[in-house]
Design a protein around this motif. Sequence first.
Motif, PDB file in Angstrom:
ATOM      1  N   ALA A 155      -2.490   0.256   7.036  1.00  0.00           N
ATOM      2  CA  ALA A 155      -1.423   0.502   6.063  1.00  0.00           C
ATOM      3  C   ALA A 155      -1.860   1.417   4.924  1.00  0.00           C
ATOM      4  N   ILE A 156      -3.158   1.745   4.873  1.00  0.00           N
ATOM      5  CA  ILE A 156      -3.697   2.510   3.749  1.00  0.00           C
ATOM      6  C   ILE A 156      -3.800   3.986   4.112  1.00  0.00           C
ATOM      7  N   ALA A 157      -3.227   4.842   3.287  1.00  0.00           N
ATOM      8  CA  ALA A 157      -3.223   6.290   3.544  1.00  0.00           C
ATOM      9  C   ALA A 157      -4.645   6.854   3.476  1.00  0.00           C
ATOM     10  N   PRO A 158      -4.924   7.903   4.229  1.00  0.00           N
ATOM     11  CA  PRO A 158      -6.285   8.462   4.286  1.00  0.00           C
ATOM     12  C   PRO A 158      -6.752   9.145   3.008  1.00  0.00           C
ATOM     13  N   ALA A 180     -14.073   5.686   5.196  1.00  0.00           N
ATOM     14  CA  ALA A 180     -13.864   6.484   3.985  1.00  0.00           C
ATOM     15  C   ALA A 180     -15.194   7.037   3.497  1.00  0.00           C
ATOM     16  N   GLY A 181     -15.173   8.244   2.960  1.00  0.00           N
ATOM     17  CA  GLY A 181     -16.364   8.839   2.384  1.00  0.00           C
ATOM     18  C   GLY A 181     -16.622   8.293   0.992  1.00  0.00           C
ATOM     19  N   PRO A 182     -17.794   8.564   0.417  1.00  0.00           N
ATOM     20  CA  PRO A 182     -18.134   8.025  -0.906  1.00  0.00           C
ATOM     21  C   PRO A 182     -17.197   8.480  -2.007  1.00  0.00           C
ATOM     22  N   ALA A 186       0.796  -1.228   0.000  1.00  0.00           N
ATOM     23  CA  ALA A 186       0.000   0.000   0.000  1.00  0.00           C
ATOM     24  C   ALA A 186       0.826   1.275   0.000  1.00  0.00           C
ATOM     25  N   SER A 187       2.128   1.154   0.233  1.00  0.00           N
ATOM     26  CA  SER A 187       2.981   2.333   0.345  1.00  0.00           C
ATOM     27  C   SER A 187       2.941   3.185  -0.928  1.00  0.00           C
ATOM     28  N   GLY A 188       2.531   4.430  -0.800  1.00  0.00           N
ATOM     29  CA  GLY A 188       2.512   5.348  -1.931  1.00  0.00           C
ATOM     30  C   GLY A 188       1.427   5.091  -2.947  1.00  0.00           C
ATOM     31  N   ALA A 189       0.480   4.213  -2.638  1.00  0.00           N
ATOM     32  CA  ALA A 189      -0.555   3.852  -3.615  1.00  0.00           C
ATOM     33  C   ALA A 189      -1.574   4.971  -3.796  1.00  0.00           C
ATOM     34  N   ASP A 190      -1.897   5.266  -5.043  1.00  0.00           N
ATOM     35  CA  ASP A 190      -2.991   6.189  -5.352  1.00  0.00           C
ATOM     36  C   ASP A 190      -4.336   5.486  -5.217  1.00  0.00           C
TER      37      ASP A 190
END
Length: 334
Positions: free
Chosen positions: A95-98, A127-129, A70-74
Amino acid sequence: MTTRFAVFGAGSWGTAFAVVLADAGCEVSLWGRRSELVDVINTTGTNPEYFPGVELPTGITATTDPAKAASGADFVVLVPPSQTLRANLSTWAPAIAPTTVLVSLMKGVELGTAKLMSEVIADVTEAGPERIAVVSGPNLAGEIVRRQPAASVVACKDESVAMRLQAACHSSFFRPYTSSDVIGCELGGAVKNVIALAVGIADGMGLGDNTKATLITRGLAETTRLGEAMGADPRTFAGLAGMGDLFATCSSPLSRNNTFGANLGRGMTLQETIAATKQTAEGVKSCLSVLDLAHRHGVDMPITNTVVDIVHGGKPPQAAVKELMSRSAKPERH
């Protein structure tokens, strides 16, 4: 700037979508649960367990470490079996960025809660929609990984996010269309697995094309009824995420649900059929949660009900078909 994806799930559909992404020019980190499979993917550039002889693009690397994936994932693409999503995502979420967009490739409804996969993602991650998208359509992985032309729908409430995802996965053989109807796209993907079980059962019983065409058409009608009750756009079910996915899953020998149903129709027991099936047939469990969802919304779904009776109630297919055909006559409504 290269778009980076983390794909959580190194099975058939996860691997096939990773191929789509890499061929479209993206950098892909493929998370797998088993270190031996991850090692083989990294050393040979193939996934022999699911696609022997198919060479994967060089843009794909595999790992068992969720944080590394997940590092740096868009975008984080989620591909576990639908009934394990909540538990798996609870492990992966830290591990997932906000700001990362979460993309569901799953086609199921959660048992017990009757929630769609986007709703489970929102529950677990908050997470929002605008951060939750889905990909749905005729997605037979064995054809896509061999780069046979296919189209799908990428849906998100935020049109700009859907367009970003569309651009990232558009390749010479994979054509994505955008939609804002997340509910319709998800529901079409989930219920078509149940209808494919029904069509497979009919096929296993030796019934003909009239029977199968009837099940597909009336299956689409009951899917649309449920979708409308849940706020989906009924036009979605006439498109790739509805009729397109339904047709492919009900007609192809590559469909796990169709094959599972055919074995039941030939007289195999549920346990015998499960033992003979190497990969997850989502409709087997989802038929229960789809029927639960229908009850919650007051929607009549006779084909889904019949599948539940056969798969989980032990009703002989011949008796179930007779009962389905004996229902009171009524006008066809669209």
